[in-house]
Design a protein around this motif. Structure first.
Motif, mmCIF file in Angstrom:
data_model
loop_
_atom_site.group_PDB
_atom_site.id
_atom_site.type_symbol
_atom_site.label_atom_id
_atom_site.label_comp_id
_atom_site.label_asym_id
_atom_site.label_seq_id
_atom_site.Cartn_x
_atom_site.Cartn_y
_atom_site.Cartn_z
ATOM 1 N N GLY A 1 -97.261 -5.100 -80.866
ATOM 2 C CA GLY A 1 -97.913 -3.790 -80.816
ATOM 3 C C GLY A 1 -97.490 -3.029 -79.571
ATOM 4 O O GLY A 1 -96.558 -3.423 -78.860
ATOM 5 N N PHE A 2 -98.190 -1.951 -79.316
ATOM 6 C CA PHE A 2 -97.813 -1.064 -78.199
ATOM 7 C C PHE A 2 -97.906 -1.775 -76.841
ATOM 8 O O PHE A 2 -96.888 -2.001 -76.165
ATOM 9 N N ILE A 3 -99.110 -2.164 -76.444
ATOM 10 C CA ILE A 3 -99.253 -2.758 -75.104
ATOM 11 C C ILE A 3 -98.651 -4.160 -75.090
ATOM 12 O O ILE A 3 -97.961 -4.547 -74.137
ATOM 13 N N SER B 1 -109.518 -6.074 -73.214
ATOM 14 C CA SER B 1 -110.494 -5.206 -73.861
ATOM 15 C C SER B 1 -110.413 -3.779 -73.319
ATOM 16 O O SER B 1 -109.447 -3.414 -72.658
ATOM 17 N N ASN C 1 -104.182 3.900 -72.502
ATOM 18 C CA ASN C 1 -102.788 3.666 -72.121
ATOM 19 C C ASN C 1 -101.875 4.699 -72.769
ATOM 20 O O ASN C 1 -102.171 5.202 -73.855
ATOM 21 N N PHE D 1 -104.056 -9.794 -77.029
ATOM 22 C CA PHE D 1 -104.014 -8.351 -77.304
ATOM 23 C C PHE D 1 -104.370 -8.034 -78.753
ATOM 24 O O PHE D 1 -104.766 -6.907 -79.050
ATOM 25 N N ASP E 1 -98.103 -12.487 -83.983
ATOM 26 C CA ASP E 1 -98.484 -11.139 -84.411
ATOM 27 C C ASP E 1 -98.399 -11.074 -85.939
ATOM 28 O O ASP E 1 -97.436 -11.541 -86.539
ATOM 29 N N ALA E 2 -99.399 -10.459 -86.541
ATOM 30 C CA ALA E 2 -99.438 -10.370 -88.006
ATOM 31 C C ALA E 2 -98.509 -9.287 -88.544
ATOM 32 O O ALA E 2 -98.292 -9.201 -89.751
ATOM 33 N N THR F 1 -99.080 -5.966 -88.674
ATOM 34 C CA THR F 1 -99.789 -4.942 -89.437
ATOM 35 C C THR F 1 -99.001 -3.640 -89.292
ATOM 36 O O THR F 1 -97.934 -3.617 -88.661
ATOM 37 N N SER G 1 -106.912 -1.244 -83.301
ATOM 38 C CA SER G 1 -107.130 -0.535 -82.034
ATOM 39 C C SER G 1 -107.412 0.958 -82.168
ATOM 40 O O SER G 1 -107.633 1.612 -81.150
ATOM 41 N N LYS H 1 -114.989 -4.493 -80.410
ATOM 42 C CA LYS H 1 -114.439 -4.990 -79.135
ATOM 43 C C LYS H 1 -115.566 -5.530 -78.254
ATOM 44 O O LYS H 1 -115.403 -6.548 -77.572
ATOM 45 N N THR I 1 -110.508 -8.777 -87.673
ATOM 46 C CA THR I 1 -109.554 -9.177 -86.624
ATOM 47 C C THR I 1 -110.223 -9.258 -85.250
ATOM 48 O O THR I 1 -110.066 -10.242 -84.525
ATOM 49 N N GLY J 1 -97.783 -3.234 -85.793
ATOM 50 C CA GLY J 1 -96.831 -4.162 -85.200
ATOM 51 C C GLY J 1 -95.410 -3.786 -85.584
ATOM 52 O O GLY J 1 -95.157 -3.419 -86.727
ATOM 53 N N TYR K 1 -114.889 0.599 -83.874
ATOM 54 C CA TYR K 1 -113.874 -0.049 -83.020
ATOM 55 C C TYR K 1 -114.507 -0.611 -81.752
ATOM 56 O O TYR K 1 -114.363 -1.794 -81.432
ATOM 57 N N ASP L 1 -101.578 -14.579 -88.591
ATOM 58 C CA ASP L 1 -102.872 -13.914 -88.422
ATOM 59 C C ASP L 1 -103.751 -14.739 -87.480
ATOM 60 O O ASP L 1 -103.898 -15.951 -87.682
ATOM 61 N N ILE L 2 -104.355 -14.086 -86.493
ATOM 62 C CA ILE L 2 -105.213 -14.832 -85.560
ATOM 63 C C ILE L 2 -106.480 -15.364 -86.225
ATOM 64 O O ILE L 2 -107.191 -16.167 -85.636
HETATM 65 P P1 NAD Z 1 -101.779 -1.808 -81.314
HETATM 66 O O1 NAD Z 1 -102.625 -1.375 -82.467
HETATM 67 O O2 NAD Z 1 -100.602 -0.997 -80.928
HETATM 68 O O3 NAD Z 1 -101.250 -3.294 -81.561
HETATM 69 C C1 NAD Z 1 -102.057 -4.308 -82.088
HETATM 70 C C2 NAD Z 1 -101.152 -5.464 -82.474
HETATM 71 O O4 NAD Z 1 -101.982 -6.529 -82.984
HETATM 72 C C3 NAD Z 1 -100.152 -5.115 -83.574
HETATM 73 O O5 NAD Z 1 -98.870 -5.606 -83.254
HETATM 74 C C4 NAD Z 1 -100.704 -5.806 -84.815
HETATM 75 O O6 NAD Z 1 -99.716 -6.192 -85.733
HETATM 76 C C5 NAD Z 1 -101.417 -7.013 -84.183
HETATM 77 N N1 NAD Z 1 -102.499 -7.516 -85.039
HETATM 78 C C6 NAD Z 1 -103.482 -6.799 -85.635
HETATM 79 N N2 NAD Z 1 -104.264 -7.613 -86.357
HETATM 80 C C7 NAD Z 1 -103.780 -8.882 -86.188
HETATM 81 C C8 NAD Z 1 -104.192 -10.159 -86.654
HETATM 82 N N3 NAD Z 1 -105.247 -10.313 -87.464
HETATM 83 N N4 NAD Z 1 -103.470 -11.239 -86.261
HETATM 84 C C9 NAD Z 1 -102.400 -11.089 -85.459
HETATM 85 N N5 NAD Z 1 -101.965 -9.910 -84.996
HETATM 86 C C10 NAD Z 1 -102.662 -8.809 -85.344
HETATM 87 O O7 NAD Z 1 -102.796 -1.969 -80.098
HETATM 88 P P2 NAD Z 1 -102.571 -1.652 -78.538
HETATM 89 O O8 NAD Z 1 -102.827 -0.225 -78.285
HETATM 90 O O9 NAD Z 1 -101.300 -2.281 -78.104
HETATM 91 O O10 NAD Z 1 -103.805 -2.471 -77.937
HETATM 92 C C11 NAD Z 1 -103.668 -3.847 -77.602
HETATM 93 C C12 NAD Z 1 -104.997 -4.368 -77.092
HETATM 94 O O11 NAD Z 1 -105.407 -3.604 -75.963
HETATM 95 C C13 NAD Z 1 -106.134 -4.234 -78.108
HETATM 96 O O12 NAD Z 1 -106.944 -5.383 -77.994
HETATM 97 C C14 NAD Z 1 -106.887 -3.000 -77.663
HETATM 98 O O13 NAD Z 1 -108.253 -3.075 -78.028
HETATM 99 C C15 NAD Z 1 -106.706 -3.067 -76.166
HETATM 100 N N6 NAD Z 1 -106.728 -1.767 -75.462
HETATM 101 C C16 NAD Z 1 -105.912 -0.748 -75.852
HETATM 102 C C17 NAD Z 1 -105.907 0.445 -75.128
HETATM 103 C C18 NAD Z 1 -105.009 1.606 -75.509
HETATM 104 O O14 NAD Z 1 -105.122 2.668 -74.910
HETATM 105 N N7 NAD Z 1 -104.091 1.445 -76.455
HETATM 106 C C19 NAD Z 1 -106.729 0.575 -74.028
HETATM 107 C C20 NAD Z 1 -107.579 -0.479 -73.657
HETATM 108 C C21 NAD Z 1 -107.545 -1.664 -74.380
#
Ligand code: NAD
Ligand code: DAU
Length: 394
Positions: free
Chosen positions: A44-46, A169, A226, A117, A69-70, A72, A121, A200, A136, A75, A196, A95-96
């Protein structure tokens, strides 16, 4: 071995009563010496930024990781193209929520830490379909905690003392702030308002309980919004960039005066590495950019940057700004007090908003193929679904 220390780090490390993650040498020998970490959601992103930075950072680049990573809609393995053929990165699509798969991964790779992560989200998606968020974010975190507990419970000696479960989180668990209220500290009450943030918050509570009840060595970070490379264009900043480049409307929810704190993703990743290395067990750390801004100001900043870097013959990109129906239950303001992580671990963001947002806009300009690739039929369906019925307002 304690992390190599400068002044602040040395003091913090000496105060610390537990053995931190050893990032100074590669382990070998018995299975208990594994240096591997398990990252969930690393496509995913972060997560993908974290994986890339982990394998590039001088302190951690010898240390392998397993990325579960699943894949989705959020991803994207293209985020990790730079790691093709790199033996330090093992990718597992899965899948987690699947406990048997988790147990196999723990048995095979014996990770010394989990950085969690994986999540659903996006707030708007949680409003239109909350079920996946409960599955999830709550059930998946529960399964991961149980698998980690079984693994950790069978460890002994230094390996047991060094094991960490770091839960990533969000500041959204604290709810919404009045315009003059102080920023969220780590002791702010939990008041989640969206499906959401509620999911969390539930996962944060599970992580906390697994520490208090079972002693699992956990750490939690609560971070603000982020932005940066590889962010899927459903979130404010990349959505506005890709729409502006396509000459499409820039949809502002409500009056555009909702405030968020913005953090460059590379700074979030460095904060996570610091907490993993030296955070105190059972503690939570708020992570923020000291950069509160209203949405409208963000969008005007993006338009000005695009006017400079990719001028449009049709005039300023700001002409595309369109006010639309608000998000239901839209939190008005988030703000992070990030003094604890600075005081205890010496972490501060390296980027200013001006430097981070310029890099980000440039990255999207330099990567049209990445943008085209993520704008699949499923993406177009989402855009149609989320923005239908949000008629443009004057
Ligand atoms: P994202 O949605 O870009 O990525 C989520 C990733 O998790 C994806 O690669 C997806 O395929 C994978 N995923 C989803 N369900 C799954 C499952 N059941 N099993 C395995 N993999 C699974 O999210 P993001 O923006 O990168 O955020 C990452 C984490 O950081 C999250 O926990 C989010 O709550 C937290 N967060 C995000 C931000 C933000 O601004 N983006 C800020 C604070 C916290
Ligand atoms: O605060 C941390 C959180 O930040 C993370 O936990 C979430 O995973 C992440 O998605 C983000 O949540 P937000 O809801 O704040 O982010 P989003 O980019 O969806 O929206 C940012 C702000 O912009 C919010 O006030 C809603 C507004 N917005 C968003 C979109 C997509 C618009 O005005 N128009 C839009 O089209």
């Amino acid at each position: 071995t304690l992390l190599r220390a400068d002044g602040v780090r040395g003091r913090a490390a000496r105060r610390s009563r537990q053995i931190p993650i050893d990032t100074t040498c590669a382990g070998s020998g018995s299975p208990n010496d594994s240096m591997t970490i398990l990252v969930t959601g690393g496509a995913g992103f972060i997560g993908s930024n974290f994986v890339l930075d982990w394998l590039a950072d001088p302190a951690t680049r010898g240390l392998p990781l397993v990325n579960l990573d699943a894949l989705t809609y959020a991803g994207n393995l293209h985020n990790l193209d730079a790691l093709r053929g790199d033996a330090r990165h093992v990718f597992v699509q899965g899948d987690i929520c699947e406990r048997a798969l988790l147990d196999r991964i723990f048995a095979e790779h014996r990770p010394r830490a989990v950085v969690h992560f994986a999540a659903e989200s996006h707030v708007d998606r949680s409003i239109l379909g909350p079920g996946a968020f409960i599955r999830t974010n709550v059930e998946g975190t529960f399964a991961l905690l149980e698998a980690a507990r079984a693994h950790w419970g069978a460890l002994a000696g230094d390996a047991r003392a060094a094991f960490r479960f770091l839960h990533v989180s969000t500041d959204e668990v604290y709810g919404s702030l009045a315009s003059d209220a102080p920023a969220f500290t780590e002791t702010h009450p939990y008041e989640p308002n969206s499906p959401y943030s509620a999911s969390k918050a539930a996962s944060d509570h599970l992580v906390r309980a697994w520490h208090h009840t079972y002693g699992l060595p956990v750490l939690t970070t609560n971070c603000s919004n982020n932005y940066g490379p590889f962010q899927f264009p459903e979130k404010l900043i990349p959505l506005m960039i890709v729409n502006a480049l396509a000459g499409k409307p820039l949809p502002i929810y409500g009056d555009g005066q909702n405030v968020r704190d913005w953090l460059y993703v590379g700074d979030h990743c460095s904060a996570i590495r610091e907490v993993l290395a030296r955070g105190r067990l059972g503690e939570t750390y708020n992570v923020g950019g000291w950069n509160e801004m209203a949405n409208l100001e963000i969008v005007h900043t993006l338009c000005a940057l695009l006017d400079e870097l990719r001028p449009s013959a049709a005039g300023s990109h700001a002409r595309l700004i369109t006010y639309v129906k608000d998000r239901p239950g839209h939190d008005r303001r988030y703000a992070i007090d990030a003094r604890k992580i600075e005081r205890e671990l010496g972490w501060r963001p390296a980027e200013t908003f001006q430097s981070g947002i310029r890099k980000t806009v440039q990255w999207y300009l330099d990567n049209p193929a990445w943008i085209a690739n993520v704008q699949s039929g499923a993406y177009r369906d989402w855009v149609a679904r989320n923005y239908a019925g949000r008629e443009a307002r004057a």
